[in-house]
Design an enzyme around this catalytic site. Structure first.
Site, PDB file in Angstrom:
ATOM      1  N   CYS A  63     -17.304  41.356  12.958  1.00 32.79           N
ATOM      2  CA  CYS A  63     -18.194  41.440  14.117  1.00 32.79           C
ATOM      3  C   CYS A  63     -17.421  41.389  15.439  1.00 32.79           C
ATOM      4  O   CYS A  63     -16.662  40.442  15.683  1.00 32.79           O
ATOM      5  CB  CYS A  63     -19.184  40.276  14.056  1.00 32.79           C
ATOM      6  SG  CYS A  63     -20.188  40.083  15.535  1.00 32.79           S
ATOM      7  N   TRP A  96     -25.870  37.516   6.514  1.00 36.40           N
ATOM      8  CA  TRP A  96     -24.506  37.027   6.302  1.00 36.40           C
ATOM      9  C   TRP A  96     -24.503  35.949   5.222  1.00 36.40           C
ATOM     10  O   TRP A  96     -25.338  35.046   5.239  1.00 36.40           O
ATOM     11  CB  TRP A  96     -23.939  36.436   7.583  1.00 36.40           C
ATOM     12  CG  TRP A  96     -23.761  37.388   8.724  1.00 36.40           C
ATOM     13  CD1 TRP A  96     -24.445  37.401   9.903  1.00 36.40           C
ATOM     14  CD2 TRP A  96     -22.824  38.475   8.801  1.00 36.40           C
ATOM     15  NE1 TRP A  96     -23.999  38.413  10.714  1.00 36.40           N
ATOM     16  CE2 TRP A  96     -23.005  39.099  10.063  1.00 36.40           C
ATOM     17  CE3 TRP A  96     -21.849  38.983   7.937  1.00 36.40           C
ATOM     18  CZ2 TRP A  96     -22.252  40.192  10.481  1.00 36.40           C
ATOM     19  CZ3 TRP A  96     -21.096  40.081   8.347  1.00 36.40           C
ATOM     20  CH2 TRP A  96     -21.299  40.668   9.604  1.00 36.40           C
ATOM     21  N   ARG A 129     -33.434  36.768  14.945  1.00 37.41           N
ATOM     22  CA  ARG A 129     -32.299  37.288  14.202  1.00 37.41           C
ATOM     23  C   ARG A 129     -31.276  36.181  13.955  1.00 37.41           C
ATOM     24  O   ARG A 129     -31.161  35.224  14.727  1.00 37.41           O
ATOM     25  CB  ARG A 129     -31.637  38.435  14.966  1.00 37.41           C
ATOM     26  CG  ARG A 129     -32.525  39.664  15.099  1.00 37.41           C
ATOM     27  CD  ARG A 129     -32.651  40.411  13.793  1.00 37.41           C
ATOM     28  NE  ARG A 129     -33.681  41.455  13.855  1.00 37.41           N
ATOM     29  CZ  ARG A 129     -34.069  42.184  12.820  1.00 37.41           C
ATOM     30  NH1 ARG A 129     -33.517  41.978  11.629  1.00 37.41           N
ATOM     31  NH2 ARG A 129     -35.011  43.101  12.957  1.00 37.41           N
ATOM     32  N   VAL A 130     -30.545  36.333  12.864  1.00 34.34           N
ATOM     33  CA  VAL A 130     -29.500  35.389  12.490  1.00 34.34           C
ATOM     34  C   VAL A 130     -28.161  36.091  12.695  1.00 34.34           C
ATOM     35  O   VAL A 130     -27.795  36.986  11.941  1.00 34.34           O
ATOM     36  CB  VAL A 130     -29.668  34.932  11.032  1.00 34.34           C
ATOM     37  CG1 VAL A 130     -28.484  34.077  10.590  1.00 34.34           C
ATOM     38  CG2 VAL A 130     -30.976  34.165  10.880  1.00 34.34           C
ATOM     39  N   THR A 131     -27.469  35.716  13.743  1.00 36.41           N
ATOM     40  CA  THR A 131     -26.259  36.414  14.160  1.00 36.41           C
ATOM     41  C   THR A 131     -25.062  35.476  14.173  1.00 36.41           C
ATOM     42  O   THR A 131     -25.195  34.251  14.095  1.00 36.41           O
ATOM     43  CB  THR A 131     -26.448  37.024  15.554  1.00 36.41           C
ATOM     44  OG1 THR A 131     -26.735  35.959  16.493  1.00 36.41           O
ATOM     45  CG2 THR A 131     -27.592  38.034  15.576  1.00 36.41           C
ATOM     46  N   VAL A 132     -23.891  36.069  14.271  1.00 37.48           N
ATOM     47  CA  VAL A 132     -22.659  35.331  14.518  1.00 37.48           C
ATOM     48  C   VAL A 132     -22.103  35.833  15.842  1.00 37.48           C
ATOM     49  O   VAL A 132     -22.403  36.965  16.247  1.00 37.48           O
ATOM     50  CB  VAL A 132     -21.631  35.548  13.377  1.00 37.48           C
ATOM     51  CG1 VAL A 132     -22.063  34.819  12.135  1.00 37.48           C
ATOM     52  CG2 VAL A 132     -21.407  37.034  13.101  1.00 37.48           C
ATOM     53  N   GLU A 147     -24.387  32.769  21.545  1.00 42.09           N
ATOM     54  CA  GLU A 147     -24.155  33.825  22.533  1.00 42.09           C
ATOM     55  C   GLU A 147     -22.660  33.909  22.835  1.00 42.09           C
ATOM     56  O   GLU A 147     -22.092  33.048  23.513  1.00 42.09           O
ATOM     57  CB  GLU A 147     -24.950  33.542  23.807  1.00 42.09           C
ATOM     58  CG  GLU A 147     -24.660  34.494  24.962  1.00 42.09           C
ATOM     59  CD  GLU A 147     -24.706  35.958  24.583  1.00 42.09           C
ATOM     60  OE1 GLU A 147     -23.665  36.643  24.728  1.00 42.09           O
ATOM     61  OE2 GLU A 147     -25.764  36.421  24.091  1.00 42.09           O
ATOM     62  N   TYR A 194     -23.513  50.771  19.079  1.00 44.21           N
ATOM     63  CA  TYR A 194     -24.645  50.424  18.209  1.00 44.21           C
ATOM     64  C   TYR A 194     -25.875  51.266  18.553  1.00 44.21           C
ATOM     65  O   TYR A 194     -26.611  51.705  17.661  1.00 44.21           O
ATOM     66  CB  TYR A 194     -24.974  48.933  18.333  1.00 44.21           C
ATOM     67  CG  TYR A 194     -23.944  48.045  17.696  1.00 44.21           C
ATOM     68  CD1 TYR A 194     -24.057  47.673  16.362  1.00 44.21           C
ATOM     69  CD2 TYR A 194     -22.856  47.579  18.411  1.00 44.21           C
ATOM     70  CE1 TYR A 194     -23.110  46.854  15.761  1.00 44.21           C
ATOM     71  CE2 TYR A 194     -21.895  46.773  17.827  1.00 44.21           C
ATOM     72  CZ  TYR A 194     -22.023  46.413  16.493  1.00 44.21           C
ATOM     73  OH  TYR A 194     -21.078  45.622  15.890  1.00 44.21           O
TER      74      TYR A 194
END
Length: 323
Positions: A63, A96, A129-132, A147, A194
């Site tokens: 990422c 993930w 959303r589940v983000t890194v 963030e 993206y």
């Protein structure tokens, strides 16, 4: 890539029908700040004091947003003070995961199976959303921030009293100028790849890809007369750009249809990317295996047969000739 709805996982991709085929990125929701004395930062609540060993950073090596934080962790001498875990490169029906693969060695804190388990540990009713990256506070057992643009600013200064680092990639006298450059690069390039790759209509793709190459042309010209984006001084703007550039030819050019030109067709940008890659500790934050695997294997809507390409061989250690 799914999301959590009231703490329950839902395997649901981004809704591009309601946006006319455009990819619209969700805003990060955990926006607390680590500060030197634990006082409140620009958003969120107080209580996150800079302390060695207190925080854990969860990333994906694939990422670009998480990559920013890994670079700043290295540049600012934080590797001994903030430990890190990487997720598996494949992001499938559970998002993930913490399956093991190379540098991905599971979740050392809780043994979680999925990164969404961390979100519901922090907030059992979380929706989004589940983000890194995920910057985790071991003391309060919660997410400080997800963030990346704010995490790198915390890393830039909050721990200086602990590390003794005096390097400043967000100098006060340059902030307005940096923000102007950041804004264009984020909208048209960092996120533009993206918006091009995840577009589901020709119009949405066209609206994203042409500004993207306009920005690459602008950057090529800017770097003809400047060693770095802001002149002779290396700033956060350079590192925010770098994580997109390093992925451009291996991933975005082919996979996201950003194929008018390659990065290596831009002499200044290509030399600039090599210079940043060759700075001490930076190459160790780049895992091209995870990068190529993640994008081509995880995005079934773009690559339904999940064939991972062999890709060109690029020499990032070739002398850059800048400075």
């Amino acid at each position: 890539m799914g999301l959590l709805v009231d703490g329950k996982w839902v395997d649901q991709w981004y809704d591009t029908k309601s946006s006319g085929g455009k990819f619209v990125r969700s805003a990060a929701q955990f926006r607390n700040w680590i500060t030197a004395d634990g006082s409140a930062g620009e958003s969120g609540k107080a209580g996150f004091k800079a302390e060695s060993g207190r925080y854990h950073l969860y990333v994906s090596m694939a990422c670009p947003w998480a990559h920013r934080t890994l670079i700043f962790r290295t540049l600012k001498g934080l590797t001994e003070h903030i430990d890190v875990s990487a997720v598996h490169p494949d992001m499938l029906d559970q998002g993930w995961t913490f399956e093991k693969d190379g540098v991905a060695q599971g979740d050392p804190l809780y043994g979680s199976k999925f990164s969404h388990n961390l979100y519901t540990r922090a907030d059992p009713t979380y929706s989004g959303r589940v983000t890194v990256p995920i910057l985790w506070d071991k003391e309060q057992e919660t997410i400080v921030s997800n963030e990346s643009s704010e995490i790198i600013r915390m890393f830039n200064s909050a721990f200086d009293g602990i590390t003794g680092s005096t390097d400043d990639y967000w100098p006060a006298e340059m902030r307005d100028a940096i923000e102007e450059v950041n804004a264009r690069i984020y909208d048209t390039l960092n996120n533009g790849v993206y918006k091009s790759g995840f577009a589901t209509t020709q119009a949405a793709y066209d609206a994203a890809v042409h500004p993207l190459f306009d920005t690459l042309d602008w950057l090529e010209t800017r770097l003809a007369n400047n060693r770095y984006l802001m002149g002779d001084r290396l700033t956060e703007a350079d590192w925010r750009l770098f994580t997109t550039l390093i992925r451009f030819d291996p991933v975005y050019h082919l996979h996201f249809k950003c194929n008018r030109k390659r990065l290596i067709d831009y002499p200044n940008l290509w030399a600039y990317t090599r210079e940043l890659y060759q700075m001490p500790g930076v190459a160790e934050t780049v895992d091209m295996g995870h990068i190529v695997r993640h994008y081509h294997y995880s995005h079934e809507s773009i690559n339904p047969h999940r064939i991972v390409p062999i890709n060109p061989v690029l020499d990032y250690l070739e002398p850059h000739g800048r400075g």
